[in-house]
Design a protein around this motif. Structure first.
Motif: not given
Ligand code: ZN
Length: 358
Positions: A54-58, A64-72
């Motif tokens: 789901l991450c939008e900026s892997p 997962a990046c942990g900071i993008c909108g999806s991760c949040q």
């Molecule tokens: Zn992310």
């Protein structure tokens, strides 16, 4: 990285990387079934898989990046394209109060599966994939499993299903055949100890892991409670053979069980209950049986091997047969362990049955 988005544990890194590369290939799976032994980090693995998809900026490794909108949104339990399907009883201590169930169920029900329809039949809210995670998948009751099977047979577009079970035998074969099978093993004792030491150094990790059958995540959780000291005191008492103070032990355990019950309602991890007590007795019986054999060694409580040997020496020659009968009795008691009328007298009965056979 934001710690609230799951990352796989060290022993699952390879399997995670392989799975990600398949998902980024030309033929990604629509449904994956992850098999991981209980309490060895399978939940973290499937949640990390969902977050990565789901991450939008892997990251460059596709994590997962942990900071993008999806991760949040995942971290805030409010991602519109992500569903976690699990028995509602597991949400009793959910950090968001509205998400705690009114009527908790120990199973995943057909209503839970039907509630997915809304999501999978609409277009994705954030324009990416939709992900449904099901765990533990063997908690799907029969109707729920059949409903899920129908969905897997005609997979909705752009939707990924990730199922987690402890054993492939626990699922109906028609569901298994619809999924890409991923076997995520348990850590070796050495890597489990390394991991636990990275959280809190403790010279007894190997011993605790052995007692808990290698369930590393359970050990990590239990160390935050008084579980191991209660177990140790109890085994200490058992090791006294005929000198065990049955009434004192039963009184103390009843208090621990009631305290643990109260703490659990407030969201504390599951520690000691009646079934736990039966487990300890079963392990003790198992060790006694092993020790009674020529050249046998204790499996769970080797620290008490000497006391066990003494018990065996002093016991009647028919001890092995008696212990076997006691084990059958313990297995029967386990089935009613959720509902004894009086906890203390139930514990006394269990202990007196032991004292009678040694
Ligand atoms: Zn992310």
């Amino acid at each position: 990285m934001n710690p609230t988005v799951s990352t796989p544990l060290p022993w699952h890194q390879t399997v995670f990387a392989q799975w990600l590369s398949r998902q980024h290939s030309e033929r990604p799976a629509h449904a994956s079934l992850i098999i991981a032994p209980e309490d060895t980090g399978g939940e973290q693995l499937v949640e990390a898989m969902a977050a990565a998809v789901l991450c939008e900026s892997p990251t460059s490794e596709q994590h997962a990046c942990g900071i993008c909108g999806s991760c949040q949104l995942i971290a805030a339990f409010s991602h519109p394209d992500y569903r976690l399907l699990r028995p509602s009883i597991m949400d009793m201590a959910h950090p968001i109060e509205e998400m705690r169930p009114e009527k908790p169920s120990k199973e995943i029900t057909i209503d839970d599966v039907r509630a997915l329809d809304n999501m999978v039949n609409q277009t994705s809210h954030r324009g990416g994939k939709r992900v449904v995670v099901v765990y533990p998948a063997h908690k799907l009751n029969r109707n729920a499993a059949n409903a899920l099977l129908k969905t897997l047979e005609e997979p909705p577009e752009n939707t990924l299903f990730i199922l987690l079970a402890h054993d492939v035998q626990q699922l109906i074969p028609t569901i298994v055949s619809r999924c890409q099978l991923v076997v995520a093993g348990a850590p070796s004792p050495e890597s489990a100890v390394t991991y636990l030491n990275s959280i809190t150094p403790n010279p007894r990790w190997a011993e605790y892991l052995q007692q808990e059958n290698g369930a590393v995540m359970r050990v990590a959780e239990l160390i935050r409670t008084d579980y191991f000291s209660i177990e140790q005191n109890f085994i200490e008492q058992l090791s006294r053979g005929q000198d065990i103070d049955v009434i004192a032990v039963a009184t103390a355990l009843e208090k621990h069980i009631k305290d643990a019950d109260k703490a659990r309602l407030a969201g504390a991890p599951k520690t000691i209950d009646m079934a736990t007590l039966i487990t300890w007795l079963q392990r003790w019986a198992h060790d006694l049986t092993l020790m009674a054999q020529k050249g046998g060694a204790a499996r769970y409580y080797p620290k008490y091997a000497q006391a066990m040997a003494k018990t065996i020496d002093n016991a009647p020659a028919s001890l092995a047969i008696q212990v076997h009968a006691w084990q059958l009795e313990l297995a029967r008691e386990r089935r009613i362990a959720d509902h004894p009328l009086n906890i203390r007298s139930w514990i006394e009965k269990l202990l007196l049955a032991y004292v009678a056979l040694i």
